[in-house]
Design an enzyme around this catalytic site. Structure first.
Site, mmCIF file in Angstrom:
data_model
loop_
_atom_site.group_PDB
_atom_site.id
_atom_site.type_symbol
_atom_site.label_atom_id
_atom_site.label_comp_id
_atom_site.label_asym_id
_atom_site.label_seq_id
_atom_site.Cartn_x
_atom_site.Cartn_y
_atom_site.Cartn_z
ATOM 1 N N SER A 79 -28.899 -62.302 16.275
ATOM 2 C CA SER A 79 -29.648 -62.598 15.311
ATOM 3 C C SER A 79 -30.294 -61.374 14.506
ATOM 4 C CB SER A 79 -30.918 -63.385 15.756
ATOM 5 O OG SER A 79 -30.343 -64.518 16.472
HETATM 6 N N1 SAH Z 1 -29.706 -64.179 21.786
HETATM 7 C C1 SAH Z 1 -28.508 -63.669 21.585
HETATM 8 C C2 SAH Z 1 -27.645 -64.008 20.497
HETATM 9 C C3 SAH Z 1 -27.136 -65.288 20.995
HETATM 10 S S1 SAH Z 1 -25.714 -66.051 19.974
HETATM 11 C C4 SAH Z 1 -28.817 -62.021 21.480
HETATM 12 O O1 SAH Z 1 -29.760 -61.453 21.326
HETATM 13 O O2 SAH Z 1 -27.746 -61.151 21.152
HETATM 14 C C5 SAH Z 1 -25.736 -67.533 20.924
HETATM 15 C C6 SAH Z 1 -25.351 -67.477 22.336
HETATM 16 O O3 SAH Z 1 -25.396 -68.821 22.905
HETATM 17 C C7 SAH Z 1 -23.755 -67.067 22.315
HETATM 18 O O4 SAH Z 1 -23.439 -66.019 23.320
HETATM 19 C C8 SAH Z 1 -23.074 -68.428 23.238
HETATM 20 O O5 SAH Z 1 -21.942 -67.994 23.728
HETATM 21 C C9 SAH Z 1 -24.433 -69.125 23.854
HETATM 22 N N2 SAH Z 1 -24.361 -70.420 23.990
HETATM 23 C C10 SAH Z 1 -23.764 -71.302 23.415
HETATM 24 N N3 SAH Z 1 -24.104 -72.652 24.189
HETATM 25 C C11 SAH Z 1 -24.531 -72.412 25.139
HETATM 26 C C12 SAH Z 1 -25.114 -73.095 26.405
HETATM 27 N N4 SAH Z 1 -24.945 -74.388 26.219
HETATM 28 N N5 SAH Z 1 -25.667 -72.422 27.242
HETATM 29 C C13 SAH Z 1 -25.716 -71.065 27.161
HETATM 30 N N6 SAH Z 1 -25.642 -70.420 26.318
HETATM 31 C C14 SAH Z 1 -24.932 -70.966 25.184
#
Ligand code: SAH
Length: 232
Positions: A79
């Site tokens: 983000s």
């Molecule tokens: N917080 C992260 C950015 C996340 S991007 C950072 O600081 O880099 C969103 C993430 O959510 C992705 O890695 C994706 O694989 C994960 N994601 C999507 N659906 C999910 C679920 N149901 N449970 C856990 N992770 C999930």
């Protein structure tokens, strides 16, 4: 020396370094969103302490200090720093708080929460991302962050309840399992809305008497939440 060259030199010497410039943008944004809380210095300190460049792929290192979302592996994104600051701020994290993160991704948001003194439990659905993030967090000194592979829409029942929960992928609706794993007085910050469109960042608070309060904070764009309570 030509006057314009002198001017250029002065400008170069007085311009803030990229990280400082990013912090100025974050602080400015925080002031806009929540004028009473612009002094959330703990959040700003945590962002300043975590080296974002370590969390982005090699080819994007040059842009790590930009206040912009950047690609990480598997089509996911890290983000924008202002959004990380805003979401962290909304959680009102106190040292020692148990915080659940859904969507570990690069591990950056988890590191920011750990830098605030939180005990972080982060769930990632893609095993490879989880493995890489866990190794990165350990290498950078955030070994206390626990990373688990699974469907974070279901929370982490064995470690519940939590003081705060942050979801970093957009859900179609607020997953009931997450609300159920909030302590009384706990706060859940989550982007809700359709995939590939503008979503709304919600703050859901479980009041001490058990009632839920919901507040729309701002428009955001996040990658879709997958899994059982994820996007159709
Ligand atoms: N917080 C992260 C950015 C996340 S991007 C950072 O600081 O880099 C969103 C993430 O959510 C992705 O890695 C994706 O694989 C994960 N994601 C999507 N659906 C999910 C679920 N149901 N449970 C856990 N992770 C999930």
């Amino acid at each position: 020396m030509r006057w314009w060259l002198a001017l250029l030199l002065v400008a170069a010497c007085t311009a803030p370094a990229p990280q400082a410039r990013m912090m100025q943008q974050v602080a400015g944004y925080a002031r806009l969103i929540d004028p009473g809380e612009a002094d959330d210095q703990r959040v700003l300190d945590a962002l300043a302490a975590v080296p974002r460049a370590e969390f982005v792929p090699e080819e994007w290192r040059h842009a790590a200090s930009a206040d912009a979302a950047l690609p990480i592996a598997h089509g996911q994104t890290i983000s924008q720093p202002t959004i990380v600051a805003l979401m962290t701020h909304l959680l009102r994290v106190q040292p020692g708080d148990r915080v659940l993160e859904v969507g570990t991704g690069s591990g950056y948001q988890a590191a920011v929460l750990a830098a605030m003194g939180a005990r972080v439990f982060s769930v990632e659905i893609l095993p490879e991302l989880a493995r890489e993030a866990a190794a990165r967090l350990t290498r950078l000194g955030y070994a206390s962050v626990r990373v688990h592979v699974g469907d974070g829409g279901l929370g982490w029942p064995e470690e519940a309840p939590f003081d705060a929960i942050i979801v970093t992928a957009a859900a179609p609706t607020v997953p009931p399992a997450l609300v159920a794993q909030l302590k009384p007085g706990g706060r859940l910050v989550i982007p809700v809305g359709p995939r590939d469109a503008v979503q709304q960042l919600l703050l859901v608070t479980r009041e001490r008497d058990g009632r839920l309060a919901e507040q729309v904070v701002t428009d955001v764009r996040f990658v879709p939440l997958r899994g059982e309570s994820g996007q159709p």
